[in-house]
Design a protein around this motif. Sequence first.
Motif, short mmCIF file in Angstrom:
data_model
loop_
_atom_site.label_atom_id
_atom_site.label_comp_id
_atom_site.label_asym_id
_atom_site.label_seq_id
_atom_site.Cartn_x
_atom_site.Cartn_y
_atom_site.Cartn_z
N CYS A 106 5.62 -11.30 -5.98
CA CYS A 106 5.02 -11.20 -4.64
C CYS A 106 4.81 -12.58 -4.02
O CYS A 106 4.90 -12.75 -2.80
CB CYS A 106 3.68 -10.47 -4.72
SG CYS A 106 3.80 -8.68 -4.99
N TRP B 66 -2.19 -17.94 -0.46
CA TRP B 66 -1.94 -16.55 -0.87
C TRP B 66 -0.79 -16.47 -1.87
O TRP B 66 -0.80 -15.61 -2.76
CB TRP B 66 -1.68 -15.65 0.34
CG TRP B 66 -0.40 -15.87 1.10
CD1 TRP B 66 -0.23 -16.63 2.21
CD2 TRP B 66 0.89 -15.30 0.81
NE1 TRP B 66 1.08 -16.59 2.64
CE2 TRP B 66 1.79 -15.76 1.80
CE3 TRP B 66 1.37 -14.44 -0.18
CZ2 TRP B 66 3.14 -15.41 1.82
CZ3 TRP B 66 2.71 -14.08 -0.17
CH2 TRP B 66 3.59 -14.56 0.82
N THR C 128 1.17 0.54 -3.23
CA THR C 128 0.78 0.20 -4.60
C THR C 128 0.26 1.43 -5.32
O THR C 128 0.65 1.72 -6.47
CB THR C 128 -0.31 -0.88 -4.60
OG1 THR C 128 0.16 -2.04 -3.91
CG2 THR C 128 -0.69 -1.28 -6.03
N PHE D 190 -0.89 -15.02 -6.05
CA PHE D 190 0.05 -14.12 -6.72
C PHE D 190 0.70 -14.78 -7.94
O PHE D 190 0.92 -14.14 -8.97
CB PHE D 190 1.13 -13.65 -5.75
CG PHE D 190 0.67 -12.61 -4.78
CD1 PHE D 190 0.18 -11.39 -5.22
CD2 PHE D 190 0.73 -12.83 -3.40
CE1 PHE D 190 -0.24 -10.41 -4.33
CE2 PHE D 190 0.30 -11.86 -2.50
CZ PHE D 190 -0.18 -10.65 -2.96
N MET E 152 -5.69 -10.61 1.95
CA MET E 152 -5.24 -9.76 3.04
C MET E 152 -5.29 -10.44 4.41
O MET E 152 -4.35 -10.33 5.21
CB MET E 152 -6.06 -8.47 3.08
CG MET E 152 -5.44 -7.37 3.90
SD MET E 152 -4.32 -6.37 2.91
CE MET E 152 -5.47 -5.17 2.23
N LEU F 259 -4.27 -9.10 -3.89
CA LEU F 259 -3.88 -8.62 -2.56
C LEU F 259 -5.06 -8.46 -1.60
O LEU F 259 -5.06 -9.08 -0.53
CB LEU F 259 -3.10 -7.31 -2.66
CG LEU F 259 -2.73 -6.68 -1.31
CD1 LEU F 259 -1.77 -7.58 -0.53
CD2 LEU F 259 -2.12 -5.31 -1.50
N PHE G 6 0.05 -1.90 2.33
CA PHE G 6 0.21 -2.59 1.04
C PHE G 6 -0.50 -1.81 -0.06
O PHE G 6 0.04 -1.59 -1.14
CB PHE G 6 -0.39 -4.01 1.10
CG PHE G 6 0.48 -5.03 1.76
CD1 PHE G 6 1.78 -5.26 1.32
CD2 PHE G 6 0.00 -5.80 2.81
CE1 PHE G 6 2.57 -6.22 1.92
CE2 PHE G 6 0.78 -6.76 3.41
CZ PHE G 6 2.07 -6.97 2.97
N THR G 7 -1.75 -1.44 0.21
CA THR G 7 -2.52 -0.70 -0.78
C THR G 7 -1.93 0.67 -1.02
O THR G 7 -1.84 1.15 -2.17
CB THR G 7 -3.98 -0.57 -0.33
OG1 THR G 7 -4.55 -1.87 -0.21
CG2 THR G 7 -4.79 0.25 -1.32
N ARG H 57 5.22 -5.35 -4.11
CA ARG H 57 3.89 -4.79 -4.37
C ARG H 57 4.02 -3.35 -4.87
O ARG H 57 3.25 -2.91 -5.74
CB ARG H 57 3.05 -4.83 -3.10
CG ARG H 57 1.59 -4.46 -3.33
CD ARG H 57 0.87 -5.42 -4.25
NE ARG H 57 -0.52 -5.03 -4.46
CZ ARG H 57 -1.37 -5.69 -5.20
NH1 ARG H 57 -1.00 -6.80 -5.81
NH2 ARG H 57 -2.62 -5.27 -5.34
N THR I 297 3.75 -9.04 -9.84
CA THR I 297 2.71 -9.77 -9.12
C THR I 297 3.18 -11.19 -8.82
O THR I 297 3.02 -11.70 -7.70
CB THR I 297 1.41 -9.81 -9.94
OG1 THR I 297 0.92 -8.48 -10.12
CG2 THR I 297 0.33 -10.63 -9.21
N THR J 216 -1.29 -3.81 7.00
CA THR J 216 -1.93 -4.37 5.82
C THR J 216 -2.46 -3.26 4.91
O THR J 216 -2.40 -3.35 3.69
CB THR J 216 -3.07 -5.32 6.20
OG1 THR J 216 -3.97 -4.66 7.10
CG2 THR J 216 -2.55 -6.57 6.87
#
Length: 439
Positions: free
Chosen positions: A122, A197, A84, A201, A63, A59, A80-81, A135, A119, A77
């Motif tokens: 995604c 991207w 998770t 994944f 990004m 990820l 996302f973290t 995610r 994963t 963005t």
Amino acid sequence: MSTTPPSPATTTTALPKSGEQAPDGGAFGWLRALGPQGRRAFGGAFGGYALDSYDYFTLPLSMVALAAYFGLDSGQTGLFTTVTLVVSAIGGAAAGVLADRIGRVKALMITVATYAVFTVACGFAPNYETLLVFRALQGLGFGGEWAVGAILVAEYASAKHRGRTLGAIQSSWAVGWALAAIVYTVVFSLADEDLAWRIMFWTGALPALLVVWVRRQVKDAPEAAAAREKSTEKGSFAAIFRPATATAPGLLRTTVFAVLLSTGVQGGYYTLATWVPTYLKTERDLSVVGTGGYLTFLISGAFIGYLTGGYLTDRLGRRRNIWLFAMLSAICILAYANIPSGANTLLLVLGFPLGFCMSAIFSGFGSFLSELYPSAVRGTGQGFTYNTGRAVGAVFPTTVGFLADSWGVGGALVFGAIGYGLAAVALLGLPETRGKELV
């Protein structure tokens, strides 16, 4: 905040567990001392955490491409973290309970399979919202793997070597990170970003192969498993929140301060892990290959830092090792984020000590958290404290995402230094555990 390091460790004489080989000397004495079953457990935990790291870094490395593909701003963005890490708290706590109730190995397989499946999913996401959900679900497995794998190996390791043994497990995070950076460099150099991207994944299917091997080769440490089976409180959240009484010490204080410690360390770490690739590309104008080169210095420092921190946590004690590298990590963040424009050579060189310090602090976590809890609730305690800290620490990268629009990514990165200050304060409420046998 106090700048006085914790008091020296109080140690006890550690004897080899029954059936365990006497610890050997030399650089790899800790590995020989594990015995055949312990080395298989080490291999399973090392591989699981390396691939956990690989799946996580798909990820951050993607990004910029994701933001362009879905038209996202920095706050989106950063989310996302956050999802998770927040969901990882649920997954980590659940995995800890499972580890106490059904065993370490079975729980390890469940966590690895979970993060692998989501994963890959995604890579098929048609829109931002779907990717955010996938995610988040990936976080269920991501949150549990480290705690379960660390406990599995900790229960095989002798007290004398436990710090460096778990430090070696932690070093697998850098291995997975390096693998992700290599794959990123190749994939994004050969494929258009709109497809690249997704490919990143899809490569997250690799951990499924590890599950098959673990199922056939790895077993729980027999003495710890026997002690756990005798307890009536296996996997009990009530036990880790029980306050001290006149007749029993309780675990509430330990749990509260362990969560604060984990929050601080992981808030600082994930701020850097999430935003440094974006910082290098957007504010330092580095190419894909250039970003990969700069990350090589950061990751190399991380790998050596994990191994060095593991050695020092056995020599200095758990608390002193974490205190030392919390201070050094905060200093490195401030220096890295304030390098003048155009001084990219200095940026390259400073990446090594930054990676070293922010990783060495983690080396003592596996042994320290394992030693804070008895066998019956070791999975529950470690899974809850580590992953709750990770979830609360997720506020840090999201905050950086929102601040980046006005401060710039480099300026916002300094927010991560606050986390390391919190970790140093949290150590004041935790005991030294070096030399403690796990039963």
